[in-house]
Write an enzyme that holds these catalytic residues in place. Structure first.
Site, PDB file in Angstrom:
ATOM      1  N   ARG A 146     -30.986 -62.875  94.202  1.00 35.04           N
ATOM      2  CA  ARG A 146     -32.015 -63.761  94.733  1.00 35.04           C
ATOM      3  C   ARG A 146     -32.235 -63.441  96.201  1.00 35.04           C
ATOM      4  NH1 ARG A 146     -30.611 -69.429  91.798  1.00 35.04           N
ATOM      5  NH2 ARG A 146     -28.500 -68.602  91.721  1.00 35.04           N
ATOM      6  N   TYR A 161     -37.329 -67.152  80.529  1.00 32.68           N
ATOM      7  CA  TYR A 161     -36.910 -68.217  81.450  1.00 32.68           C
ATOM      8  C   TYR A 161     -38.019 -69.263  81.606  1.00 32.68           C
ATOM      9  CZ  TYR A 161     -34.990 -70.369  85.700  1.00 32.68           C
ATOM     10  OH  TYR A 161     -34.492 -71.249  86.637  1.00 32.68           O
ATOM     11  N   ASP A 162     -39.236 -68.820  81.994  1.00 28.72           N
ATOM     12  CA  ASP A 162     -40.239 -69.856  82.295  1.00 28.72           C
ATOM     13  C   ASP A 162     -40.753 -70.528  81.025  1.00 28.72           C
ATOM     14  OD1 ASP A 162     -42.147 -67.790  81.655  1.00 28.72           O
ATOM     15  OD2 ASP A 162     -42.423 -67.316  83.777  1.00 28.72           O
ATOM     16  N   GLU A 163     -40.998 -69.748  79.963  1.00 29.70           N
ATOM     17  CA  GLU A 163     -41.407 -70.394  78.706  1.00 29.70           C
ATOM     18  C   GLU A 163     -40.223 -71.159  78.103  1.00 29.70           C
ATOM     19  OE1 GLU A 163     -44.322 -70.885  78.109  1.00 29.70           O
ATOM     20  OE2 GLU A 163     -45.592 -69.150  77.797  1.00 29.70           O
ATOM     21  N   PRO A 200     -44.454 -64.234  90.958  1.00 31.95           N
ATOM     22  CA  PRO A 200     -45.461 -65.187  91.455  1.00 31.95           C
ATOM     23  C   PRO A 200     -45.833 -64.903  92.905  1.00 31.95           C
ATOM     24  CG  PRO A 200     -43.731 -66.341  90.247  1.00 31.95           C
ATOM     25  CD  PRO A 200     -43.271 -64.921  90.418  1.00 31.95           C
ATOM     26  N   ARG A 201     -47.144 -65.004  93.200  1.00 34.16           N
ATOM     27  CA  ARG A 201     -47.604 -64.619  94.545  1.00 34.16           C
ATOM     28  C   ARG A 201     -47.422 -65.715  95.577  1.00 34.16           C
ATOM     29  NH1 ARG A 201     -53.111 -62.575  92.153  1.00 34.16           N
ATOM     30  NH2 ARG A 201     -52.296 -64.022  90.617  1.00 34.16           N
TER      31      ARG A 201
HETATM   32  N1  LIG Z   1     -31.287 -72.121  92.363  1.00 33.97           N
HETATM   33  C1  LIG Z   1     -32.584 -72.237  92.226  1.00 33.97           C
HETATM   34  O1  LIG Z   1     -33.328 -71.838  93.109  1.00 33.97           O
HETATM   35  C2  LIG Z   1     -33.160 -72.893  91.002  1.00 33.97           C
HETATM   36  C3  LIG Z   1     -34.537 -73.083  90.969  1.00 33.97           C
HETATM   37  C4  LIG Z   1     -35.097 -73.689  89.857  1.00 33.97           C
HETATM   38  C5  LIG Z   1     -34.315 -74.136  88.828  1.00 33.97           C
HETATM   39  N2  LIG Z   1     -32.976 -73.948  88.887  1.00 33.97           N
HETATM   40  C6  LIG Z   1     -32.170 -74.411  87.752  1.00 33.97           C
HETATM   41  O2  LIG Z   1     -31.008 -75.076  88.209  1.00 33.97           O
HETATM   42  C7  LIG Z   1     -29.915 -74.791  87.341  1.00 33.97           C
HETATM   43  C8  LIG Z   1     -28.735 -74.252  88.132  1.00 33.97           C
HETATM   44  O3  LIG Z   1     -29.123 -73.090  88.823  1.00 33.97           O
HETATM   45  P1  LIG Z   1     -28.122 -72.317  89.801  1.00 33.97           P
HETATM   46  O4  LIG Z   1     -28.937 -71.740  90.885  1.00 33.97           O
HETATM   47  O5  LIG Z   1     -26.976 -73.166  90.124  1.00 33.97           O
HETATM   48  O6  LIG Z   1     -27.670 -71.113  88.853  1.00 33.97           O
HETATM   49  P2  LIG Z   1     -26.247 -70.494  88.505  1.00 33.97           P
HETATM   50  O7  LIG Z   1     -26.504 -69.257  87.733  1.00 33.97           O
HETATM   51  O8  LIG Z   1     -25.412 -70.407  89.733  1.00 33.97           O
HETATM   52  O9  LIG Z   1     -25.602 -71.608  87.565  1.00 33.97           O
HETATM   53  C9  LIG Z   1     -25.862 -71.711  86.192  1.00 33.97           C
HETATM   54  C10 LIG Z   1     -24.565 -72.084  85.487  1.00 33.97           C
HETATM   55  O10 LIG Z   1     -24.816 -72.211  84.077  1.00 33.97           O
HETATM   56  C11 LIG Z   1     -23.800 -71.517  83.370  1.00 33.97           C
HETATM   57  N3  LIG Z   1     -24.355 -71.104  82.067  1.00 33.97           N
HETATM   58  C12 LIG Z   1     -25.326 -70.183  81.823  1.00 33.97           C
HETATM   59  N4  LIG Z   1     -25.573 -70.103  80.509  1.00 33.97           N
HETATM   60  C13 LIG Z   1     -24.736 -71.000  79.897  1.00 33.97           C
HETATM   61  C14 LIG Z   1     -24.511 -71.367  78.558  1.00 33.97           C
HETATM   62  N5  LIG Z   1     -25.192 -70.805  77.539  1.00 33.97           N
HETATM   63  N6  LIG Z   1     -23.562 -72.304  78.303  1.00 33.97           N
HETATM   64  C15 LIG Z   1     -22.852 -72.876  79.306  1.00 33.97           C
HETATM   65  N7  LIG Z   1     -23.013 -72.558  80.594  1.00 33.97           N
HETATM   66  C16 LIG Z   1     -23.963 -71.629  80.887  1.00 33.97           C
HETATM   67  C17 LIG Z   1     -23.418 -70.360  84.272  1.00 33.97           C
HETATM   68  O11 LIG Z   1     -22.159 -69.807  83.984  1.00 33.97           O
HETATM   69  C18 LIG Z   1     -23.471 -71.029  85.641  1.00 33.97           C
HETATM   70  O12 LIG Z   1     -22.254 -71.632  85.981  1.00 33.97           O
HETATM   71  C19 LIG Z   1     -30.450 -73.854  86.267  1.00 33.97           C
HETATM   72  O13 LIG Z   1     -30.816 -74.625  85.130  1.00 33.97           O
HETATM   73  C20 LIG Z   1     -31.690 -73.268  86.906  1.00 33.97           C
HETATM   74  O14 LIG Z   1     -32.640 -72.890  85.938  1.00 33.97           O
HETATM   75  C21 LIG Z   1     -32.378 -73.334  89.949  1.00 33.97           C
HETATM   76  O1  LIG Z   2     -37.395 -71.758  92.260  1.00 37.00           O
HETATM   77  C1  LIG Z   2     -37.666 -71.419  91.127  1.00 37.00           C
HETATM   78  O2  LIG Z   2     -38.334 -72.102  90.398  1.00 37.00           O
HETATM   79  C2  LIG Z   2     -37.143 -70.122  90.601  1.00 37.00           C
HETATM   80  O3  LIG Z   2     -36.998 -69.313  91.726  1.00 37.00           O
HETATM   81  C3  LIG Z   2     -36.270 -68.145  91.654  1.00 37.00           C
HETATM   82  O4  LIG Z   2     -37.089 -67.053  91.190  1.00 37.00           O
HETATM   83  P1  LIG Z   2     -37.801 -66.192  92.338  1.00 37.00           P
HETATM   84  O5  LIG Z   2     -38.608 -67.046  93.242  1.00 37.00           O
HETATM   85  O6  LIG Z   2     -38.496 -65.055  91.723  1.00 37.00           O
HETATM   86  O7  LIG Z   2     -36.529 -65.747  93.173  1.00 37.00           O
HETATM   87  P2  LIG Z   2     -36.040 -64.465  93.925  1.00 37.00           P
HETATM   88  O8  LIG Z   2     -35.511 -63.443  93.004  1.00 37.00           O
HETATM   89  O9  LIG Z   2     -35.146 -64.977  94.992  1.00 37.00           O
HETATM   90  O10 LIG Z   2     -37.363 -63.841  94.578  1.00 37.00           O
HETATM   91  C4  LIG Z   2     -38.134 -64.511  95.564  1.00 37.00           C
HETATM   92  C5  LIG Z   2     -39.094 -63.525  96.211  1.00 37.00           C
HETATM   93  O11 LIG Z   2     -38.334 -62.637  96.991  1.00 37.00           O
HETATM   94  C6  LIG Z   2     -38.682 -61.310  96.721  1.00 37.00           C
HETATM   95  N1  LIG Z   2     -37.462 -60.479  96.941  1.00 37.00           N
HETATM   96  C7  LIG Z   2     -36.356 -60.642  96.177  1.00 37.00           C
HETATM   97  C8  LIG Z   2     -35.216 -59.902  96.429  1.00 37.00           C
HETATM   98  C9  LIG Z   2     -35.213 -58.980  97.472  1.00 37.00           C
HETATM   99  O12 LIG Z   2     -34.216 -58.262  97.766  1.00 37.00           O
HETATM  100  N2  LIG Z   2     -36.342 -58.850  98.211  1.00 37.00           N
HETATM  101  C10 LIG Z   2     -37.453 -59.574  97.982  1.00 37.00           C
HETATM  102  O13 LIG Z   2     -38.451 -59.416  98.709  1.00 37.00           O
HETATM  103  C11 LIG Z   2     -39.219 -61.298  95.310  1.00 37.00           C
HETATM  104  O14 LIG Z   2     -40.152 -60.269  95.103  1.00 37.00           O
HETATM  105  C12 LIG Z   2     -39.881 -62.670  95.226  1.00 37.00           C
HETATM  106  O15 LIG Z   2     -41.212 -62.581  95.673  1.00 37.00           O
HETATM  107  C13 LIG Z   2     -34.975 -68.445  90.957  1.00 37.00           C
HETATM  108  O16 LIG Z   2     -34.094 -67.430  90.957  1.00 37.00           O
HETATM  109  C14 LIG Z   2     -35.159 -69.090  89.626  1.00 37.00           C
HETATM  110  O17 LIG Z   2     -33.967 -69.426  89.020  1.00 37.00           O
HETATM  111  C15 LIG Z   2     -35.869 -70.360  89.893  1.00 37.00           C
HETATM  112  O18 LIG Z   2     -36.109 -71.058  88.709  1.00 37.00           O
END
Ligand SMILES: NC(=O)c1ccc[n+]([C@@H]2O[C@H](COP(=O)([O-])OP(=O)(O)OC[C@H]3O[C@@H](n4cnc5c(N)ncnc54)[C@H](O)[C@@H]3O)[C@@H](O)[C@H]2O)c1
Ligand SMILES: O=C(O)[C@H]1O[C@H](OP(=O)(O)OP(=O)(O)OC[C@H]2O[C@@H](n3ccc(=O)[nH]c3=O)[C@H](O)[C@@H]2O)[C@H](O)[C@@H](O)[C@@H]1O
Length: 305
Positions: free
Chosen positions: A185, A144-146, A271-272
């Protein structure tokens, strides 16, 4: 304006579609493979004359005519992006390549939703866009990140080599209605647990921090970035920073004061700390978030919309 939203059936994508559809001059096309998204998120638009929904995987080329592309397609929750990591990389790399190819063919402007995960486990706090990050290239989160880092590189190479108009948003943790309640999440987990009366599972050490942005603020930021003059990358997120213990305490107080808070094991490379420096978004987009965490959390409760 004809606008493609990839991943438009997902959480952020479907809220973005709602906002874009408010403008009667917009036609919106969603391409989604429904891996983590659902038609249900778009049910109010299905059949609308300015709306079209295509089942499409972005790892395959797409031949349509559009003016703008919001490229969101990618699973976002760690449990889903780690489920099939090779597919996650293909979605980020081949998917972004295909959407850039489309943008090049039709002369469209393209916006990529990158992530704060490009900063990895950051050694600079809060994170400005100029920070290059601290990322493990071979870890379980690397798909994901890379993957997103390569997607950003592809965006800039197409921009420099082919003159494509690009926009890159680095999104920080976003929450709101329509998150999959079982998507793992932290906000959706805690809310679901609180509603079921189950203990809130704080992963150790619990002092790790995140900054949570409400989805309406996020959508506003993405549209401003698309419509503005700057390529980015620009951080879009809410700078209010909370430890996971503080988040659990807030959910307990606001949703169900009777639940316990339980410490559980964490996953590798978590990430911390994470907090956006949003100086650039404020100066270049005139954007800053409006919804505070304590006001946004109750809006999640028991709703699908
Ligand atoms: N929600 C967050 O906190 C967060 C943080 C950072 C970045 N993002 C980015 O924002 C975007 C949307 O995130 P979200 O939270 O709505 O996630 P989400 O999982 O709800 O939505 C992602 C959508 O992409 C579709 N999808 C996945 N792989 C696909 C593929 N190969 N072809 C076509 N469709 C595909 C899924 O079916 C879904 O509808 C993503 O690119 C994610 O990396 C989200
Ligand atoms: O904002 C971003 O850039 C990224 O953040 C999230 O990744 P992450 O922060 O790891 O999201 P969570 O899984 O919601 O975790 C957040 C924190 O909550 C903690 N956590 C998670 C789930 C839980 O039940 N309890 C709990 O303490 C995890 O350890 C972590 O420290 C998103 O899911 C990614 O798609 C996104 O790109």
């Amino acid at each position: 304006m004809r606008i493609l939203v990839t991943g438009g059936a997902g959480f952020i994508g479907s809220h973005l579609v709602d906002k874009l559809m408010e403008n009667e001059k917009n036609e919106v096309i969603v391409a989604d493979n429904y891996f983590t998204g659902s038609k249900d998120n778009l049910k109010k638009w299905i059949g609308h004359p300015r709306f079209e929904l295509i089942r499409h995987d972005v790892t395959e080329p797409l031949l349509i005519e559009v003016d703008q592309i919001y490229h969101l397609a990618c699973p976002a929750s760690p449990i889903f992006y780690k489920y099939n990591p090779v597919k996650t990389i293909k979605t980020n790399v081949i998917g972004t390549l295909n959407m850039l190819g489309l943008a090049k063919r039709v002369g469209a402007r393209i916006l990529l939703t990158s992530t704060s995960e490009v900063y990895g486990d950051p050694l600079v706090h809060p994170q400005p866009e100029s920070y290059w990050g601290n990322v493990n290239p071979i870890g379980v989160r690397s798909c994901y990140d890379e993957g997103k880092r390569v997607a950003e590189t592809l965006m800039f190479d197409y921009h420099r080599q082919h003159g494509i108009e690009i926009r890159i948003a680095r999104i920080f943790n976003t929450y709101g209605p329509r998150m999959n309640i079982d998507d793992g999440r932290v906000v959706s987990n805690f809310i679901a647990q609180a509603l079921r009366g189950e203990p809130l599972t704080v992963q150790k050490p619990g002092t790790q921090t995140r900054s949570f942005c409400y989805v309406s603020d996020m959508v506003d930021g993405l549209i401003r970035l698309m419509e503005g003059e700057n390529t980015g990358p620009i951080n879009i997120g809410n700078p209010g920073e909370f430890t996971m213990i503080e988040l659990a305490e807030n959910v307990k107080e606001l949703i169900n004061p009777n639940v316990e808070i339980k410490m559980v094991e964490n996953t590798p490379d978590d990430p911390r700390q994470r907090k956006p420096d949003i100086t650039k978004a404020k100066e270049l987009l005139g954007w800053e978030p409006k919804v505070k965490l304590r006001d946004g959390l109750p809006l999640m409760e028991g709703t699908s919309d």
